[in-house]
Design a protein around this motif. Structure first.
Motif, PDB file in Angstrom:
ATOM      1  N   ALA A   1     -16.140   6.946   9.673  1.00  6.13           N
ATOM      2  CA  ALA A   1     -16.913   6.979   8.435  1.00  6.13           C
ATOM      3  C   ALA A   1     -16.497   5.853   7.496  1.00  6.13           C
ATOM      4  CB  ALA A   1     -16.740   8.332   7.742  1.00  6.13           C
ATOM      5  N   VAL A   2     -15.236   5.454   7.583  1.00  8.48           N
ATOM      6  CA  VAL A   2     -14.718   4.330   6.803  1.00  8.48           C
ATOM      7  C   VAL A   2     -14.112   3.319   7.757  1.00  8.48           C
ATOM      8  CG1 VAL A   2     -12.849   3.644   5.258  1.00  8.48           C
ATOM      9  CG2 VAL A   2     -14.333   5.534   4.619  1.00  8.48           C
ATOM     10  N   ASN A   3     -14.483   2.072   7.579  1.00  9.74           N
ATOM     11  CA  ASN A   3     -13.930   0.991   8.379  1.00  9.74           C
ATOM     12  C   ASN A   3     -12.818   0.304   7.590  1.00  9.74           C
ATOM     13  OD1 ASN A   3     -13.805  -1.071  10.493  1.00  9.74           O
ATOM     14  ND2 ASN A   3     -14.737  -2.408   8.969  1.00  9.74           N
ATOM     15  N   VAL A   4     -11.643   0.206   8.195  1.00 13.84           N
ATOM     16  CA  VAL A   4     -10.511  -0.458   7.546  1.00 13.84           C
ATOM     17  C   VAL A   4     -10.533  -1.933   7.945  1.00 13.84           C
ATOM     18  CG1 VAL A   4      -8.017  -0.533   7.273  1.00 13.84           C
ATOM     19  CG2 VAL A   4      -9.166   1.665   7.617  1.00 13.84           C
ATOM     20  N   HIS A   5     -10.722  -2.783   6.956  1.00 13.21           N
ATOM     21  CA  HIS A   5     -10.781  -4.229   7.221  1.00 13.21           C
ATOM     22  C   HIS A   5      -9.436  -4.857   6.869  1.00 13.21           C
ATOM     23  CE1 HIS A   5     -12.349  -8.311   7.491  1.00 13.21           C
ATOM     24  NE2 HIS A   5     -11.825  -8.558   6.307  1.00 13.21           N
ATOM     25  N   VAL A   6      -8.689  -5.260   7.897  1.00  9.10           N
ATOM     26  CA  VAL A   6      -7.428  -5.965   7.684  1.00  9.10           C
ATOM     27  C   VAL A   6      -7.732  -7.452   7.633  1.00  9.10           C
ATOM     28  CG1 VAL A   6      -5.130  -6.466   8.597  1.00  9.10           C
ATOM     29  CG2 VAL A   6      -6.087  -4.162   8.833  1.00  9.10           C
ATOM     30  N   GLY A   7      -7.571  -8.021   6.456  1.00 11.10           N
ATOM     31  CA  GLY A   7      -7.913  -9.425   6.270  1.00 11.10           C
ATOM     32  C   GLY A   7      -6.925 -10.372   6.913  1.00 11.10           C
ATOM     33  N   HIS A   8      -5.629 -10.022   6.874  1.00 12.97           N
ATOM     34  CA  HIS A   8      -4.620 -10.900   7.462  1.00 12.97           C
ATOM     35  C   HIS A   8      -3.338 -10.106   7.693  1.00 12.97           C
ATOM     36  CE1 HIS A   8      -3.409 -15.002   8.523  1.00 12.97           C
ATOM     37  NE2 HIS A   8      -2.206 -14.686   8.053  1.00 12.97           N
ATOM     38  N   ARG A   9      -2.655 -10.484   8.764  1.00  9.75           N
ATOM     39  CA  ARG A   9      -1.340  -9.912   9.080  1.00  9.75           C
ATOM     40  C   ARG A   9      -0.297 -11.013   8.947  1.00  9.75           C
ATOM     41  NH1 ARG A   9      -5.248  -7.967  12.254  1.00  9.75           N
ATOM     42  NH2 ARG A   9      -5.389  -5.702  12.620  1.00  9.75           N
ATOM     43  N   TYR A  10       0.793 -10.725   8.268  1.00 12.56           N
ATOM     44  CA  TYR A  10       1.872 -11.683   8.063  1.00 12.56           C
ATOM     45  C   TYR A  10       3.155 -11.128   8.664  1.00 12.56           C
ATOM     46  CZ  TYR A  10      -1.186 -13.329   4.235  1.00 12.56           C
ATOM     47  OH  TYR A  10      -2.241 -13.766   3.484  1.00 12.56           O
ATOM     48  N   ASP A  11       3.979 -12.007   9.170  1.00 12.69           N
ATOM     49  CA  ASP A  11       5.330 -11.597   9.521  1.00 12.69           C
ATOM     50  C   ASP A  11       6.062 -11.189   8.248  1.00 12.69           C
ATOM     51  OD1 ASP A  11       7.600 -11.677  11.693  1.00 12.69           O
ATOM     52  OD2 ASP A  11       8.439 -12.670   9.913  1.00 12.69           O
ATOM     53  N   LEU A  12       7.014 -10.296   8.397  1.00  8.31           N
ATOM     54  CA  LEU A  12       7.762  -9.809   7.231  1.00  8.31           C
ATOM     55  C   LEU A  12       8.314 -10.958   6.392  1.00  8.31           C
ATOM     56  CD1 LEU A  12       8.935  -7.336   5.731  1.00  8.31           C
ATOM     57  CD2 LEU A  12      10.926  -7.499   7.239  1.00  8.31           C
TER      58      LEU A  12
ATOM     59  N   GLY B   1     -10.248  -7.933   2.163  1.00  7.36           N
ATOM     60  CA  GLY B   1      -9.711  -6.772   2.859  1.00  7.36           C
ATOM     61  C   GLY B   1      -8.245  -6.554   2.565  1.00  7.36           C
ATOM     62  N   LYS B   2      -7.578  -5.873   3.459  1.00  6.40           N
ATOM     63  CA  LYS B   2      -6.183  -5.472   3.286  1.00  6.40           C
ATOM     64  C   LYS B   2      -5.242  -6.488   3.915  1.00  6.40           C
ATOM     65  CE  LYS B   2      -3.079  -2.315   2.109  1.00  6.40           C
ATOM     66  NZ  LYS B   2      -3.023  -1.612   0.824  1.00  6.40           N
ATOM     67  N   LEU B   3      -4.133  -6.752   3.254  1.00 10.73           N
ATOM     68  CA  LEU B   3      -3.079  -7.595   3.791  1.00 10.73           C
ATOM     69  C   LEU B   3      -1.923  -6.722   4.257  1.00 10.73           C
ATOM     70  CD1 LEU B   3      -3.005 -10.496   1.163  1.00 10.73           C
ATOM     71  CD2 LEU B   3      -4.485 -10.201   3.156  1.00 10.73           C
ATOM     72  N   LEU B   4      -1.398  -7.044   5.435  1.00 10.11           N
ATOM     73  CA  LEU B   4      -0.300  -6.269   6.012  1.00 10.11           C
ATOM     74  C   LEU B   4       0.875  -7.175   6.323  1.00 10.11           C
ATOM     75  CD1 LEU B   4      -2.068  -3.949   8.639  1.00 10.11           C
ATOM     76  CD2 LEU B   4      -1.253  -3.303   6.351  1.00 10.11           C
ATOM     77  N   LEU B   5       2.078  -6.630   6.153  1.00 12.32           N
ATOM     78  CA  LEU B   5       3.303  -7.258   6.645  1.00 12.32           C
ATOM     79  C   LEU B   5       3.734  -6.523   7.908  1.00 12.32           C
ATOM     80  CD1 LEU B   5       5.452  -7.755   3.403  1.00 12.32           C
ATOM     81  CD2 LEU B   5       3.946  -9.403   4.524  1.00 12.32           C
TER      82      LEU B   5
END
Length: 320
Positions: free
Chosen positions: A286-297, A314-318
């Motif tokens: 029902a909701v799509n999670v858009h991860v815009g970019h993944r970064y190393d810690l 979208g969302k940025l992740l480490l």
């Protein structure tokens, strides 16, 4: 273990990679192997010193991972469980010790990356659209920064309740992303209040969900219908200056609130309900999670710089 440590307030450069001992969980605590940490604007506020935090500290208030160990008195969690948390510092690390009462289970069907990318902002979208201003089917609402991680989730949450969503974004590319998420109409920020009035036949919107702050505040007030609600849930563009409350009268007896997630998950029962709803959205599609970019810690500073410069969607992740 690797971690990011802040020893002084300032720009992204104060996010310094460091080696730290592996922490041990105390009574009522859980040790978590972090799989992914969310990057949020609240991390920027803490980093700059706008929100008080004792130095030094490891930043990051949202992550998902696997339980490595539990402290005395912990019930309901065991090593190997997939979990997530929000609103407690320490996420920018390979391992983190977190109070068990803020940890939530991650259900099957939700990846740990999606769990980290959706919890804080998903619960924020949940309380904004269901509690702060409970959307009714047929309402028209305005979502600012509709292509950001928060805006995309807000748009989808509002559409699920039957709202017509008007979204603002800073570029045509971001407008397209917001439309892909379900926004009915998108536009830039210049003159948005006049455009909103046109789109609503002069009436205005039932609610404005504004996480931008100073640059959009006046236009947000001008976009509201009589007795509409302005939910000012953030200040990514700068803090709103003090103003005369009489303006709320002149705008049509409108409501202004400055909500924060902490007050909508203060009780564990409410936290679990909101988290379960959010992860239910994600698991069902029902909701799509858009991860815009993944970064190393170690690239935490780059992630903050991109977020503040609005170079991201979208969302940025480490990823530790």
């Amino acid at each position: 273990m690797r971690a990011i440590v802040i020893t002084r307030n300032g720009g992204p450069e104060v996010l310094e990679p460091a080696e730290r001992p592996v922490p041990e969980p105390g009574p009522g605590e859980v040790l978590i192997d972090v799989a992914a940490a969310g990057v949020n604007f609240i991390d920027v506020y803490y980093r700059k010193g706008a929100y008080a935090q004792e130095l030094p500290y490891t930043p990051g208030v949202e992550a998902a991972g696997t339980v490595a160990a539990v402290g005395d008195g912990v019930r309901g969690f065991s090593p190997g469980d997939r979990v997530a948390w929000a609103n407690v510092q320490g996420a920018y690390a390979e391992k983190a010790v977190v109070p068990a009462d803020v940890v939530v289970p991650v259900p099957d069907g939700v990846t740990l990356e999606d769990a980290a990318a959706s919890l804080l902002q998903g619960m924020t979208a949940h309380y904004l659209t269901r509690s702060t201003y409970p959307i009714r089917e047929g309402d028209t609402v305005l979502v600012h920064a509709a292509a950001g991680g928060m805006g995309l989730l807000l748009t989808q949450a509002a559409k699920a309740l039957g709202a017509r969503v008007i979204g603002t974004a800073s570029t045509p590319e971001k407008e397209r992303l917001a439309k892909d998420a379900g926004a009915d109409v998108t536009m830039g920020y210049d003159g948005f209040a006049d455009r909103v009035r046109e789109l609503t036949g002069g009436e205005g919107v039932a609610a404005v969900y504004d996480g931008v702050g100073a640059p959009t505040f006046d236009g947000s007030l001008a976009s509201l219908r009589r007795r509409g609600t302005l939910a000012l849930y953030g200040a990514a563009g700068g803090a709103v200056a003090p103003f005369d409350p009489q303006r709320l009268n002149k705008a049509g007896s409108v409501y202004l609130t400055r909500p924060t997630l902490l007050h909508y998950v203060a009780e564990r029962e409410e936290l679990l309900e909101r988290a379960a709803d959010v992860y239910g959205w994600v698991a069902s599609g029902a909701v799509n999670v858009h991860v815009g970019h993944r970064y190393d810690l170690a690239e935490a500073a780059s992630a903050h710089a991109d977020l503040e410069a609005r170079r991201s969607t979208g969302k940025l992740l480490l990823i530790p």
